[in-house]
Design a protein around this motif. Sequence first.
Motif, PDB file in Angstrom:
ATOM      1  N   UNK A 103      83.547  -0.088 -52.103  1.00 15.85           N
ATOM      2  CA  UNK A 103      82.961  -0.874 -51.027  1.00 15.85           C
ATOM      3  C   UNK A 103      83.999  -1.731 -50.295  1.00 15.85           C
ATOM      4  N   UNK A 104      83.600  -2.143 -49.108  1.00 14.89           N
ATOM      5  CA  UNK A 104      84.284  -3.192 -48.346  1.00 14.89           C
ATOM      6  C   UNK A 104      83.442  -4.455 -48.513  1.00 14.89           C
ATOM      7  N   UNK A 105      84.051  -5.550 -48.942  1.00 12.20           N
ATOM      8  CA  UNK A 105      83.322  -6.793 -49.200  1.00 12.20           C
ATOM      9  C   UNK A 105      83.840  -7.926 -48.312  1.00 12.20           C
ATOM     10  N   UNK A 106      82.945  -8.520 -47.542  1.00  9.79           N
ATOM     11  CA  UNK A 106      83.290  -9.672 -46.706  1.00  9.79           C
ATOM     12  C   UNK A 106      82.236 -10.753 -46.936  1.00  9.79           C
ATOM     13  N   UNK A 107      82.664 -11.931 -47.371  1.00 12.71           N
ATOM     14  CA  UNK A 107      81.728 -13.027 -47.635  1.00 12.71           C
ATOM     15  C   UNK A 107      82.182 -14.284 -46.910  1.00 12.71           C
ATOM     16  N   UNK A 108      81.223 -15.092 -46.511  1.00 10.84           N
ATOM     17  CA  UNK A 108      81.497 -16.422 -45.989  1.00 10.84           C
ATOM     18  C   UNK A 108      81.062 -17.424 -47.055  1.00 10.84           C
ATOM     19  N   UNK A 109      82.010 -18.240 -47.494  1.00 13.42           N
ATOM     20  CA  UNK A 109      81.749 -19.229 -48.546  1.00 13.42           C
ATOM     21  C   UNK A 109      81.634 -20.611 -47.917  1.00 13.42           C
ATOM     22  N   UNK A 119      78.425  -5.980 -47.504  1.00  8.29           N
ATOM     23  CA  UNK A 119      78.957  -4.984 -48.441  1.00  8.29           C
ATOM     24  C   UNK A 119      78.733  -3.614 -47.826  1.00  8.29           C
ATOM     25  N   UNK A 120      79.810  -2.900 -47.578  1.00 10.79           N
ATOM     26  CA  UNK A 120      79.690  -1.582 -46.954  1.00 10.79           C
ATOM     27  C   UNK A 120      80.321  -0.531 -47.851  1.00 10.79           C
ATOM     28  N   UNK A 123      81.630   5.832 -48.016  1.00  9.13           N
ATOM     29  CA  UNK A 123      81.346   7.222 -48.375  1.00  9.13           C
ATOM     30  C   UNK A 123      79.850   7.479 -48.478  1.00  9.13           C
ATOM     31  N   UNK A 124      79.080   6.436 -48.799  1.00 10.01           N
ATOM     32  CA  UNK A 124      77.624   6.537 -48.900  1.00 10.01           C
ATOM     33  C   UNK A 124      76.943   6.107 -47.611  1.00 10.01           C
ATOM     34  N   UNK A 125      77.704   5.556 -46.673  1.00  8.42           N
ATOM     35  CA  UNK A 125      77.191   4.967 -45.435  1.00  8.42           C
ATOM     36  C   UNK A 125      76.048   3.994 -45.728  1.00  8.42           C
ATOM     37  N   UNK A 126      76.282   3.101 -46.685  1.00  9.69           N
ATOM     38  CA  UNK A 126      75.301   2.090 -47.071  1.00  9.69           C
ATOM     39  C   UNK A 126      75.824   0.722 -46.676  1.00  9.69           C
ATOM     40  N   UNK A 127      75.096   0.037 -45.800  1.00  8.57           N
ATOM     41  CA  UNK A 127      75.490  -1.278 -45.310  1.00  8.57           C
ATOM     42  C   UNK A 127      74.498  -2.326 -45.797  1.00  8.57           C
ATOM     43  N   UNK A 128      74.950  -3.182 -46.706  1.00  5.90           N
ATOM     44  CA  UNK A 128      74.139  -4.289 -47.213  1.00  5.90           C
ATOM     45  C   UNK A 128      74.567  -5.567 -46.494  1.00  5.90           C
ATOM     46  N   UNK A 129      73.583  -6.327 -46.045  1.00  9.88           N
ATOM     47  CA  UNK A 129      73.860  -7.621 -45.430  1.00  9.88           C
ATOM     48  C   UNK A 129      72.896  -8.645 -46.016  1.00  9.88           C
ATOM     49  N   UNK A 130      73.425  -9.771 -46.450  1.00  8.51           N
ATOM     50  CA  UNK A 130      72.583 -10.845 -46.960  1.00  8.51           C
ATOM     51  C   UNK A 130      72.981 -12.164 -46.334  1.00  8.51           C
ATOM     52  N   UNK A 131      71.999 -12.931 -45.900  1.00  3.90           N
ATOM     53  CA  UNK A 131      72.262 -14.236 -45.288  1.00  3.90           C
ATOM     54  C   UNK A 131      71.328 -15.267 -45.892  1.00  3.90           C
ATOM     55  N   UNK A 132      71.883 -16.384 -46.280  1.00  2.00           N
ATOM     56  CA  UNK A 132      71.100 -17.437 -46.917  1.00  2.00           C
ATOM     57  C   UNK A 132      69.877 -17.824 -46.088  1.00  2.00           C
ATOM     58  N   UNK A 133      68.732 -17.829 -46.730  1.00  2.44           N
ATOM     59  CA  UNK A 133      67.447 -18.200 -46.124  1.00  2.44           C
ATOM     60  C   UNK A 133      66.959 -17.218 -45.056  1.00  2.44           C
ATOM     61  N   UNK A 134      67.671 -16.087 -44.881  1.00  2.00           N
ATOM     62  CA  UNK A 134      67.260 -15.123 -43.860  1.00  2.00           C
ATOM     63  C   UNK A 134      66.916 -13.755 -44.457  1.00  2.00           C
ATOM     64  N   UNK A 135      67.190 -13.555 -45.750  1.00  4.05           N
ATOM     65  CA  UNK A 135      66.869 -12.291 -46.382  1.00  4.05           C
ATOM     66  C   UNK A 135      68.032 -11.319 -46.408  1.00  4.05           C
ATOM     67  N   UNK A 136      67.782 -10.187 -47.050  1.00  2.66           N
ATOM     68  CA  UNK A 136      68.802  -9.151 -47.217  1.00  2.66           C
ATOM     69  C   UNK A 136      68.297  -7.832 -46.651  1.00  2.66           C
ATOM     70  N   UNK A 137      69.252  -6.993 -46.218  1.00  5.51           N
ATOM     71  CA  UNK A 137      68.903  -5.712 -45.622  1.00  5.51           C
ATOM     72  C   UNK A 137      69.861  -4.631 -46.103  1.00  5.51           C
ATOM     73  N   UNK A 138      69.347  -3.431 -46.177  1.00  3.06           N
ATOM     74  CA  UNK A 138      70.150  -2.243 -46.436  1.00  3.06           C
ATOM     75  C   UNK A 138      69.926  -1.289 -45.278  1.00  3.06           C
ATOM     76  N   UNK A 139      70.986  -1.043 -44.520  1.00  3.36           N
ATOM     77  CA  UNK A 139      70.901  -0.194 -43.328  1.00  3.36           C
ATOM     78  C   UNK A 139      69.737  -0.614 -42.424  1.00  3.36           C
ATOM     79  N   UNK A 140      69.593  -1.930 -42.286  1.00  3.01           N
ATOM     80  CA  UNK A 140      68.600  -2.478 -41.368  1.00  3.01           C
ATOM     81  C   UNK A 140      67.227  -2.709 -41.957  1.00  3.01           C
TER      82      UNK A 140
END
Length: 249
Positions: A103-109, A119-120, A123-140
């Motif tokens: 994976x490629x990992x980018x976080x804001x601390x 988290x991307x 090879x699996x084309x899986x994009x995870x995004x999580x934001x505090x108080x806004x929820x998490x998504x996988x490929x939207x």
Amino acid sequence: MEHTLLKELEKIARDAGAAIMAIYQSEDFDVQLKGDDSPLTKADLAAHQVIVDGLRKLNVQYPIISEESADIDWELRKHWHRYWLVDPLDGTKEFIKRNGEFTVNIALIERGQPILGVVYAPDLDAMYIGERDKGARLNGEAITVCHESPQTLRVVGSRSHASQETTDWLEQLGKPYEMVPMGSSLKICLVAEGKADVYPRLGPTSEWDTAAAHAVLTAAGGSVTTVDGEPLLYNQKESFLNPYFIARP
């Protein structure tokens, strides 16, 4: 976070993933060993450059700690309240094995806590995004942890770093379990999307290994704590090594 910033971060992660895949699909990884005997490839360095260049072009500017440029004096960084924490290629051993679990990992601390994570897995084309108080998504699509108590625990564990301490910890639970092997920060992401019930990591990791997926899991309703139940925090000490931790719903 502004919607435009999230889109920019997603693009940076995808661009880094493309740089990784260009090397992944070639025959020349140019594997070297770092001082701790962990592997380093051309892909690690290429993704690092893409991410750092991309973050420096954003309208918001924060300091950057990357696994490939972490030689930053503690006396300087201990005063940082917000910064980017990056692992350009998490799961280098999985990359070398060509099993796709990297994976490629980018976080804001912010003040020791990961408030945004991307988290991307290219090879699996899986994009995870999580934001505090806004929820998490996988490929939207929204993802949440599984709060049901299963008869048999689905325990995610490392493909490359088995630990006797982990086995002992699981045996003490006194409950049937099955192992779900996975590489890189995808282990924490599996808990975030409800495909695993716990990830005990009783072995060494560094802060850049976990921060982005930690943000995804927290946003999905889960937690990452030390074995003593304390929150896993970042940039609180001179060493980048994490204590042992448990990721769970």
